[in-house]
Write a protein that holds these residues in place. Structure first.
Motif, PDB file in Angstrom:
ATOM      1  N   UNK A 196      59.370  24.757   6.333  1.00 20.35           N
ATOM      2  CA  UNK A 196      60.753  25.386   6.024  1.00 20.35           C
ATOM      3  C   UNK A 196      60.809  26.592   7.360  1.00 20.35           C
ATOM      4  N   UNK A 197      59.789  26.872   7.966  1.00 21.71           N
ATOM      5  CA  UNK A 197      59.755  27.796   9.116  1.00 21.71           C
ATOM      6  C   UNK A 197      60.140  29.292   8.435  1.00 21.71           C
ATOM      7  N   UNK A 198      59.181  29.513   7.439  1.00 23.14           N
ATOM      8  CA  UNK A 198      59.392  30.717   6.718  1.00 23.14           C
ATOM      9  C   UNK A 198      58.642  31.895   7.578  1.00 23.14           C
ATOM     10  N   UNK A 199      59.041  33.122   7.455  1.00 24.41           N
ATOM     11  CA  UNK A 199      58.516  34.189   8.191  1.00 24.41           C
ATOM     12  C   UNK A 199      57.157  34.465   7.591  1.00 24.41           C
ATOM     13  N   UNK A 200      56.061  34.731   8.247  1.00 26.27           N
ATOM     14  CA  UNK A 200      54.758  35.112   7.462  1.00 26.27           C
ATOM     15  C   UNK A 200      54.945  36.263   6.707  1.00 26.27           C
ATOM     16  N   UNK A 201      54.268  35.857   5.344  1.00 30.11           N
ATOM     17  CA  UNK A 201      54.521  37.129   4.272  1.00 30.11           C
ATOM     18  C   UNK A 201      55.773  37.169   3.698  1.00 30.11           C
ATOM     19  N   UNK A 314      71.785  43.088  -5.082  1.00 30.70           N
ATOM     20  CA  UNK A 314      72.296  42.638  -3.981  1.00 30.70           C
ATOM     21  C   UNK A 314      71.055  42.095  -2.986  1.00 30.70           C
ATOM     22  N   UNK A 315      71.821  41.968  -1.536  1.00 29.00           N
ATOM     23  CA  UNK A 315      70.899  41.582  -0.520  1.00 29.00           C
ATOM     24  C   UNK A 315      71.155  42.276   0.815  1.00 29.00           C
ATOM     25  N   UNK A 316      70.099  42.642   1.283  1.00 31.91           N
ATOM     26  CA  UNK A 316      70.347  43.452   2.684  1.00 31.91           C
ATOM     27  C   UNK A 316      69.325  42.778   3.660  1.00 31.91           C
ATOM     28  N   UNK A 317      69.346  43.284   4.764  1.00 29.43           N
ATOM     29  CA  UNK A 317      68.739  42.963   5.872  1.00 29.43           C
ATOM     30  C   UNK A 317      67.273  43.521   5.642  1.00 29.43           C
ATOM     31  N   UNK A 318      66.222  42.512   6.327  1.00 32.65           N
ATOM     32  CA  UNK A 318      64.560  43.195   6.056  1.00 32.65           C
ATOM     33  C   UNK A 318      64.339  42.890   7.259  1.00 32.65           C
ATOM     34  N   UNK A 319      64.567  44.139   8.163  1.00 34.09           N
ATOM     35  CA  UNK A 319      64.089  44.275   9.498  1.00 34.09           C
ATOM     36  C   UNK A 319      62.303  44.087   9.617  1.00 34.09           C
ATOM     37  N   UNK A 320      61.622  44.297   8.795  1.00 37.14           N
ATOM     38  CA  UNK A 320      60.311  44.217   8.704  1.00 37.14           C
ATOM     39  C   UNK A 320      59.786  42.868   8.805  1.00 37.14           C
ATOM     40  N   UNK A 321      60.509  41.821   8.311  1.00 38.10           N
ATOM     41  CA  UNK A 321      60.059  40.376   8.574  1.00 38.10           C
ATOM     42  C   UNK A 321      61.110  39.728   9.270  1.00 38.10           C
ATOM     43  N   UNK A 322      62.255  40.386   9.595  1.00 39.50           N
ATOM     44  CA  UNK A 322      63.149  39.524  10.255  1.00 39.50           C
ATOM     45  C   UNK A 322      63.899  38.701   9.315  1.00 39.50           C
ATOM     46  N   UNK A 323      64.054  38.993   8.233  1.00 35.61           N
ATOM     47  CA  UNK A 323      64.604  38.210   7.183  1.00 35.61           C
ATOM     48  C   UNK A 323      65.617  38.946   6.260  1.00 35.61           C
ATOM     49  N   UNK A 324      65.567  38.558   5.008  1.00 33.48           N
ATOM     50  CA  UNK A 324      66.692  39.313   4.036  1.00 33.48           C
ATOM     51  C   UNK A 324      65.639  39.575   2.790  1.00 33.48           C
TER      52      UNK A 324
END
Length: 439
Positions: A196-201, A314-324
């Motif tokens: 899936x190419x998931x970001x680590x963690x 809701x859903x926001x950006x998660x800059x720590x993981x480059x994710x949501x």
């Protein structure tokens, strides 16, 4: 190939089946028809299973979490149109997937609640340095211990559902990790995450939503049970007791999982007092509107708090993981105030229910039971004589990859509270029932 519907043990999602069910419908059927799911009706949530016909068990708790999660997933799909585009398999929220994940999220809990988990972990660590952890045991059940027709090992769920259950992406073999997946099952989960190419963690959005809805249920439903049991007294002397406030504050400070809630920016005792005052004032108002009927008031309180929490998801950006990130959102940013409020209510349930000295006595008895069962089974020469034949046959098939201590932990952890008590009584007391009882 649809990566979300991939199954580790099935090269094709369609070629082996003649029925017309969707992939997640098959997952749902496999879960609710599994023995592990049924056994949750006999496992403690807060109060011991069988304590009364009112209180929640692991099964009813899981059903309630699944209902909340599915409805929130449906709402988020309309609120965030990009979720339906499927640009990344981990940035999708399918109500059916979230429902399945919620139904399965507590399968790994042993008898006697959190105390059972702690005891089994200590016993395994003392015996051979292996961990026992409820979230990891979920995957051991789903990927190895449970059986289904046509498969000798595991339920073979879709990648979407497996990763939606995976709140803590990582192997328990990793240094310093206390929650995750056993190494034996992590290989499969990690394979799916890499595909899936998931970001680590980073958990999938579906895993995050399921986890948040679990917290919502815990902070509302368990308090409802506590009020019904008389452990939480809805009066000012109880809510203003300095010992209660002190205990809640101490639990917040001692919880390592609380660092992300921004507690350093508030005066914790003051906020605890404010939340407790608000909760009691709301109870007093609803109690009047419900014509002073406590049962109606409990249900209305629960419903209003659940509505408050789910309305802010809701859903926001998660800059720590480059994710949501799925969280409480207000004005486009994370609502730390509501997160802290939910955590205070969770700690209120913990200190009044689990930390109550009567509950602690029952938990001490539970620990005695589990240690007694462990000591009876842990020596292979004698233990194999008192373990059911189907378990022993399965062990013989897999013993090259299944150590005896892990086997015993698997066996004990699958027991319901009542069955663990029954087996202990057969081994240690004069009241042992009859040999014609079916295990």
């Amino acid at each position: 190939m649809d990566l979300r519907k991939l199954r580790l043990d099935e090269p094709s999602t369609n070629s082996m089946f003649s029925d017309e069910r969707e992939a997640y419908e098959r997952d749902y059927a496999r879960l609710i028809q599994s023995p592990a799911f049924r056994r949750m009706q006999g496992k403690s949530q807060v109060f011991g299973a069988g304590t009364g016909d009112y209180y929640r068990t692991r099964l009813t708790h899981s059903l309630e979490v699944s209902q909340i999660a599915r409805e929130v997933a449906r709402r988020l799909g309309g609120q965030y149109p990009w979720l339906s585009k499927g640009e990344h398999p981990g940035l999708v929220i399918d109500p059916a997937v979230v429902e399945c994940a919620a139904l399965a999220h507590d399968l790994g809990h042993p008898p006697f609640g959190h105390r059972g988990e702690d005891v089994l972990n200590r016993l395994l660590q003392e015996e051979c340095g292996l961990p026992y952890e409820g979230n990891a045991q979920n995957f051991r059940i789903l990927m190895f211990l449970e059986k289904r027709a046509g498969s000798g090992s595991g339920l073979d769920l879709t990648a979407s559902v497996l990763l939606a259950i995976n709140k803590y992406p990582g192997s328990l073999d990793d240094p310093g990790r206390v929650k995750g997946v056993y190494a034996s099952e992590w290989a499969g989960i990690d394979e799916l995450r890499q595909r899936w190419q998931m970001p680590p963690g980073a958990p999938t959005l579906e895993a995050q939503l399921m986890d948040l809805c679990d917290d919502i249920a815990y902070s509302t439903h368990d308090i409802e049970d506590g009020i019904r049991a008389g452990k939480i007294s809805m009066n000012r002397s109880f809510f203003e007791d300095h010992r209660l406030i002190r205990d809640v504050v101490q639990e917040i400070i001692a919880d390592d999982g609380n660092h992300a809630f921004g507690w350093e920016s508030v005066d914790i005792p003051t906020m605890v007092k404010q939340v407790l005052e608000t909760y009691l004032a709301q109870w007093e108002s609803i109690y009047i509107s419900c014509e002073r009927e406590a049962s109606r008031t409990r249900r209305e309180m629960k419903a209003r708090w659940v509505s408050t929490f789910v309305g802010r998801i809701g859903i926001i950006d998660d800059p720590d993981h480059g994710w949501k990130r799925v969280t409480f959102v207000r004005d486009g940013v994370q609502d730390f105030g509501l997160l802290r409020t939910m955590e205070i209510l969770k700690k209120l349930a913990w200190v009044t229910l689990v930390k109550d000295f009567r509950v602690q006595r029952l938990q001490m008895r539970s620990e005695i039971r589990l240690r007694g069962l462990w000591e009876s089974f842990i020596q292979p020469e004698s233990g194999r004589l008192i373990i059911p034949a189907d378990w022993m046959a399965n062990y013989e098939r897999h013993k090259d990859h299944w150590s005896w201590p892990r086997f015993i932990a698997d066996y004990i952890s699958g027991m319901t509270d009542t069955y663990a008590e029954k087996v202990y009584a057969e081994l240690y007391t004069s009241h042992s029932g009859t040999i014609y009882e079916m295990d």
